[in-house]
Design a protein around this motif. Structure first.
Motif, PDB file in Angstrom:
ATOM      1  N   ILE A 167      -3.672 -25.926  32.875  1.00 45.07           N
ATOM      2  CA  ILE A 167      -4.485 -26.087  34.081  1.00 45.07           C
ATOM      3  C   ILE A 167      -4.147 -24.988  35.084  1.00 45.07           C
ATOM      4  N   VAL A 168      -2.859 -24.662  35.210  1.00 42.12           N
ATOM      5  CA  VAL A 168      -2.452 -23.586  36.118  1.00 42.12           C
ATOM      6  C   VAL A 168      -3.122 -22.277  35.702  1.00 42.12           C
ATOM      7  N   GLN A 169      -3.014 -21.940  34.440  1.00 41.66           N
ATOM      8  CA  GLN A 169      -3.554 -20.669  33.962  1.00 41.66           C
ATOM      9  C   GLN A 169      -5.079 -20.615  34.090  1.00 41.66           C
ATOM     10  N   THR A 170      -5.760 -21.667  33.632  1.00 40.99           N
ATOM     11  CA  THR A 170      -7.224 -21.634  33.664  1.00 40.99           C
ATOM     12  C   THR A 170      -7.760 -21.687  35.091  1.00 40.99           C
ATOM     13  N   SER A 171      -7.103 -22.424  35.996  1.00 37.37           N
ATOM     14  CA  SER A 171      -7.592 -22.488  37.376  1.00 37.37           C
ATOM     15  C   SER A 171      -7.409 -21.151  38.087  1.00 37.37           C
ATOM     16  N   MET A 172      -6.300 -20.458  37.812  1.00 36.62           N
ATOM     17  CA  MET A 172      -6.091 -19.140  38.414  1.00 36.62           C
ATOM     18  C   MET A 172      -7.096 -18.129  37.874  1.00 36.62           C
ATOM     19  N   LEU A 173      -7.260 -18.102  36.543  1.00 32.77           N
ATOM     20  CA  LEU A 173      -8.225 -17.192  35.946  1.00 32.77           C
ATOM     21  C   LEU A 173      -9.639 -17.537  36.402  1.00 32.77           C
ATOM     22  N   GLY A 174      -9.927 -18.831  36.492  1.00 33.90           N
ATOM     23  CA  GLY A 174     -11.244 -19.258  36.950  1.00 33.90           C
ATOM     24  C   GLY A 174     -11.531 -18.833  38.377  1.00 33.90           C
ATOM     25  N   SER A 175     -10.514 -18.861  39.246  1.00 29.64           N
ATOM     26  CA  SER A 175     -10.694 -18.414  40.633  1.00 29.64           C
ATOM     27  C   SER A 175     -11.036 -16.935  40.687  1.00 29.64           C
ATOM     28  N   ILE A 176     -10.372 -16.147  39.844  1.00 27.26           N
ATOM     29  CA  ILE A 176     -10.650 -14.707  39.805  1.00 27.26           C
ATOM     30  C   ILE A 176     -12.083 -14.463  39.327  1.00 27.26           C
ATOM     31  N   LEU A 177     -12.466 -15.110  38.218  1.00 29.10           N
ATOM     32  CA  LEU A 177     -13.811 -14.924  37.671  1.00 29.10           C
ATOM     33  C   LEU A 177     -14.874 -15.442  38.627  1.00 29.10           C
ATOM     34  N   SER A 178     -14.583 -16.541  39.308  1.00 25.98           N
ATOM     35  CA  SER A 178     -15.538 -17.107  40.255  1.00 25.98           C
ATOM     36  C   SER A 178     -15.824 -16.127  41.389  1.00 25.98           C
ATOM     37  N   ASN A 179     -14.767 -15.507  41.923  1.00 29.13           N
ATOM     38  CA  ASN A 179     -14.949 -14.551  43.019  1.00 29.13           C
ATOM     39  C   ASN A 179     -15.623 -13.271  42.550  1.00 29.13           C
ATOM     40  N   LEU A 180     -15.178 -12.760  41.393  1.00 29.65           N
ATOM     41  CA  LEU A 180     -15.697 -11.482  40.906  1.00 29.65           C
ATOM     42  C   LEU A 180     -17.141 -11.570  40.427  1.00 29.65           C
ATOM     43  N   LEU A 181     -17.500 -12.659  39.776  1.00 30.35           N
ATOM     44  CA  LEU A 181     -18.818 -12.753  39.150  1.00 30.35           C
ATOM     45  C   LEU A 181     -19.776 -13.633  39.948  1.00 30.35           C
ATOM     46  N   LEU A 182     -19.401 -14.896  40.168  1.00 27.93           N
ATOM     47  CA  LEU A 182     -20.326 -15.827  40.812  1.00 27.93           C
ATOM     48  C   LEU A 182     -20.546 -15.487  42.286  1.00 27.93           C
ATOM     49  N   VAL A 183     -19.467 -15.365  43.048  1.00 30.18           N
ATOM     50  CA  VAL A 183     -19.615 -15.146  44.491  1.00 30.18           C
ATOM     51  C   VAL A 183     -20.164 -13.756  44.785  1.00 30.18           C
ATOM     52  N   LEU A 184     -19.592 -12.729  44.153  1.00 30.89           N
ATOM     53  CA  LEU A 184     -20.080 -11.372  44.380  1.00 30.89           C
ATOM     54  C   LEU A 184     -21.520 -11.235  43.885  1.00 30.89           C
ATOM     55  N   GLY A 185     -21.828 -11.857  42.743  1.00 27.79           N
ATOM     56  CA  GLY A 185     -23.182 -11.805  42.223  1.00 27.79           C
ATOM     57  C   GLY A 185     -24.180 -12.483  43.147  1.00 27.79           C
ATOM     58  N   CYS A 186     -23.851 -13.675  43.639  1.00 29.12           N
ATOM     59  CA  CYS A 186     -24.733 -14.373  44.577  1.00 29.12           C
ATOM     60  C   CYS A 186     -24.888 -13.595  45.881  1.00 29.12           C
TER      61      CYS A 186
END
Length: 421
Positions: free
Chosen positions: A134-153
């Motif tokens: 959970i630690v690893q996936t939540s950290m990686l997910g936060s990075i991907l969320s900011n780089l792809l979802l938030v920046l893309g939106c």
């Protein structure tokens, strides 16, 4: 009274009289609240009633009741999940107001420490419960969320307002270079593990010990590089992040634009420093409890409702943890403040990759939890291609709605892949 006697009057007393004595309450107020700052009442009135999102704070006590009453796992997960949304916003508000009252360097360090406070709290809560995945996936997910979802939106939102948006390319490339370094540090442990498994085929304990040494050493080095990046951003090359400097350099900014941006930068804080500090402390403690309730409910929720744990950690947790940043970034992009948008999206990803993850590795080292930088091969590949795409799109210093669509599409593909994993 003659004009010569006039200077003898100062603050309602004559020269030579005893100085006016302040009461204990007045002296205390003068000590903890600087002149011109909002009062404690005004500060907390704005803090709690300044946004309709704070209505969701009702889920904070509900999450505690659900956890201690052992309600259904879905209710415990949902209540804690929703409760963290307004708490994340309040953490951001308190941090922002403290930063406005501090110097530039202290503000930068404060943002580095509390800019991703929810991720840190959730990560430590999961680490203490030995939920390493959970630690690893939540950290990686936060990075991907900011780089792809938030920046893309953000690029999409800006594209609806204007055909093309421009931002400072040198600063963006400096940020993306550090992001690339963080990406490489995750590839190396995966390559090491693959080499040990396929070539050497040594004892499993030896491979795990090697991964720990690599991860802990890399964590220390990344923290050092991140501090250097803060110095680069705030001191030595701060001009790269100054829009007025960019306009002067390229001759594209008018005096009215520069003055309006200056006025925006001089915006007064809505809270005084002590009230913001106390609010930050209290909300951090409350968030830690809600994060603990959330992590405790993940295992049962995943099993009972057949939701992959990696999907929860990689997709759901980062969305709620970064909800306030998502809205802010999109809003800034629509207002053509693209440098701020890049700072929020890429800068937040850098904070997680170069500060939060190494910090959690060191916390795990201290507490006896063997957290490493070794991610599963599929997760490492997703991270690598995401950084590659972002670097490709921002290297020209321009954005449009099509680039935003590309980023969001990659995020949805990754989310789909983890849903069926």
């Amino acid at each position: 009274m003659s004009s010569e006697a006039t200077p003898l009057l100062r603050n309602g007393r004559q020269n030579g009289d005893a100085p006016e004595r302040l009461s204990f309450t007045q002296r205390l107020v003068k000590t903890i609240k600087a002149e011109g700052e909002p009062s404690w009442l005004d500060s907390y009135k704005w803090f709690f009633f300044g946004s309709y999102a704070n209505i969701l704070l009702l889920f904070v006590p509900l999450s505690a009741v659900a956890h201690h009453s052992n309600w259904d796992a879905a209710l415990r997960f949902s209540f804690s999940f929703i409760a963290i949304v307004p708490l994340a916003k309040l953490l951001g508000d308190a941090t922002e107001n403290m930063s406005a009252s501090l110097g530039e360097t202290l503000a930068g360090l404060l943002n580095a420490s509390f800019g991703n406070a929810v991720e840190i709290i959730v990560g430590i809560a999961a680490l203490m419960q030995n939920q390493i995945r959970i630690v690893q996936t939540s950290m990686l997910g936060s990075i991907l969320s900011n780089l792809l979802l938030v920046l893309g939106c953000s690029f999409l939102a800006a594209g609806f307002e204007r055909p093309e948006s421009v931002f400072q390319v040198t600063a963006a490339q400096a940020s993306s270079s550090l992001m690339t370094l963080a990406c490489i540090t995750l590839v190396i442990p995966a390559a090491y593990n693959s080499t040990m498994s396929d070539v050497k085929r040594g004892p499993e304990e030896a491979a795990e010990k090697g991964l720990l040494i690599i991860s802990r050493g890399t964590a220390i080095l990344l923290l050092f590089v991140y501090l250097a990046f803060l110095w680069f951003q705030l001191k030595s090359h701060a001009f790269l992040y100054d829009r007025n400097h960019q306009d002067e350099e390229h001759g594209s900014g008018s005096q009215s634009t520069a003055s309006s941006q200056h006025e925006e930068q001089e915006e007064e804080p809505n809270m005084n420093l002590p009230s913001a500090a106390l609010a930050l402390l209290v909300v951090t403690v409350i968030t830690s409890f809600c994060a603990d309730y959330l992590i405790a409910s993940i295992e049962e929720t995943a099993e009972r409702y057949h939701i992959p744990k990696t999907f929860i950690g990689l997709i759901l947790l980062p969305i709620v943890a970064n909800a306030a940043e998502h809205v802010t970034s999109i809003w800034m992009a629509m207002k053509n403040k693209m440098e701020l948008t890049i700072t929020i999206c890429v800068g937040s990803s850098i904070q997680i990759a170069a500060f939060v993850v190494p910090l959690l590795v060191i916390v795990g080292w201290i507490t006896g939890h063997e957290l490493t930088l070794y991610f599963a091969d599929f997760e490492t590949i997703c991270f690598f291609v995401s950084v590659l795409l972002v670097n490709t799109l921002i290297q020209d210093g321009k954005s449009n709605y099509m680039e935003g669509l590309l980023l969001v599409t990659l995020y949805l593909v990754i989310a789909l892949a983890f849903w069926v994993s």
